[in-house]
Scaffold this motif. Sequence first.
Motif, short mmCIF file in Angstrom:
data_model
loop_
_atom_site.label_atom_id
_atom_site.label_comp_id
_atom_site.label_asym_id
_atom_site.label_seq_id
_atom_site.Cartn_x
_atom_site.Cartn_y
_atom_site.Cartn_z
N ASP A 38 -3.31 4.29 9.26
CA ASP A 38 -3.89 2.89 9.63
C ASP A 38 -3.20 2.15 8.61
N ARG A 93 -0.89 0.17 13.25
CA ARG A 93 -0.88 1.72 12.74
C ARG A 93 0.95 2.11 12.48
N HIS A 116 -6.04 4.59 5.85
CA HIS A 116 -6.87 5.51 6.33
C HIS A 116 -5.68 6.33 7.03
N GLN A 117 -5.81 7.98 6.86
CA GLN A 117 -4.75 8.80 7.53
C GLN A 117 -5.80 8.93 8.78
N ARG A 152 0.87 -1.11 -0.09
CA ARG A 152 -0.11 0.00 -0.09
C ARG A 152 0.80 1.17 -0.06
N ARG A 167 -3.72 -1.15 7.76
CA ARG A 167 -4.58 -1.91 6.95
C ARG A 167 -5.63 -1.52 5.83
N THR A 168 -6.14 -0.27 6.49
CA THR A 168 -7.20 0.32 5.62
C THR A 168 -6.59 1.54 4.93
#
Lengths: 195, 379
Positions: free
Chosen positions: B276, B262, B281-282, B242, B278-279
């Motif tokens: 994060d 995280r 996301h900030q 990612r 895994r996702t």
Amino acid sequence: METAAVVVTDAPPPPAPRSPPGYPDLCGRHRLQVEVQILNREIGFLEEELQSLEGLQSVSGCCKEVNEYVGSQPDPLIPLTKKRRKSCCIWRWLWAKLCFNISWICCCCGCPCRQRRPICTCKHLKNCCCCRRCRCHCCRCGCPNRNCSKATCCRPRCRLRNLSCPECSCGCVWSCSKFTEICLCPKCSSTCCMS
Amino acid sequence: MSVAELKERHIAATANVNALRERLKQRRQELLDTDVAGYAKSHGKTAIGFGSTDLVCCRTLQGHTGKVYSLDWTPERNRIVSASQDGRLIVWNALTSQKTHAIKLHCAWVMTCAFAPNGQSVACGGLDSACSIFNLNSQVDRDGNIPISRVLTGHKGYVSSCQFVPDQETRLITGSGDQTCVLWDVTTGQRISVFGGEFPSGHTADVFSVSINSSNSNMFVSGSCDATARLWDTRIASRAVRTYHGHEGDVNAVKFFPDGQRFGTGSDDGTCRLFDMRTGHQLQIYSQQLDNNDNEVPTVTSIAFSISGRLLFAGYSNGNCYVWDTLVAEVVLNLGALQNSHEGRISCLGLSADGSALCTGSWDKNLKIWAFGGHRRVI
């Protein structure tokens, strides 16, 4: 008087660098091909990522996890005020009176480590209780036998010895200015197990 | 295919990539219903209160004659290795402040250092584009220096960062100015995997930092001058797992959050961020409001989390060392303003393995150890 005819011819131009011949730009073509391949690959990754966002939990779900994790962990660098639980007093009395070799009972005196520790195996200790005035073994190796005068302490090695002692949180190890192998911490008057 | 056709395809593909990135950004924005601070405050969390003497400088490690660039703790026994502009590695007993080893390097331009998990070896790298390994138990040579036990060569640019894989004594990951990260076998000196490079989806600028997940040592994160952080699986070198966008400048520092799910970043844009893994996301931006008179935003040079994750320590180019309460995103202390603090930029910092002490390294040539000096009252 005749004058000689002077034929002036233009001098040839000085040599000048010439532009390279118009060969096919193979290097540029190859570079372009590679770049297009990289871009197409990137498109694939981005489409995959877009698809993965379908049904993904929102940020609040992750924030909840962070909150829960942080709240559950002790931290030797954070100021803390904890209430001593009443039940701990009962356990303390019990430990003081009886000789229990129940190593699975953890010391719930506010000690941040909360790990279950074996009872002190110090042979000078008649009372095998480790918890006196909240001196939990998991936080420091202060031998509860105040009369123990051996230069090399008989107490078991604490695997978490660098944690501050819970009661006065003096950060025994780091704040002790006169560090020696066995040091009398001026703040909590306990011997600190250091190596 | 002709060059003209290729150029058309290039333009179309570039437009497609930009459009997809924009859609991704919008989609992520739709999922951004709160941040860590918003969630914590709505659940009654307040900032930790630090007294002026709660975190104190309890040791100053003096000995380097140049700027300190990097430091690392042992997993146990409270020793620190530091690397300096003076071309030396020094190994310190952090408790006694004594130097146990001073290693003169062949290449003085060192940028990073790391301790092996067993504490018996140290690694360093820099402008020589190589990573050198020293066994601290080796016999010294005629000049009193510890000889190199292994040199890891192969990078085509400077080595900016290195870290041993936590549960594997013989593996090490480096980040480099050649835009790649490499996993090495230290015993053979061979490259096991190369992450990034010309074709695989790697960083598009110098890699400045790496951080290995201590909960799952197959995963590591890299930070780069391309303003992104990337997550890698050591078993899959062909592509990054990612890519994390958000920063507006070089990502100088990356560090995993203690839960291993995280990670934090520090950047030239003056902010730290929490992502994060895994996702993608900030989750939070840690950004200090600046005075209007400030012309230049101080850059973040280094970060570390406390053992619970509640505190984020961030060193800045102006000598500040902010302690952020990660849950409410507020600065609760500035180590740079305390008594006995550093007199120069903080270039590196790191937490001891048990979380009881923080070490900072500075351009003032010193290292300092900070620990809790306050009281916990049991009432």
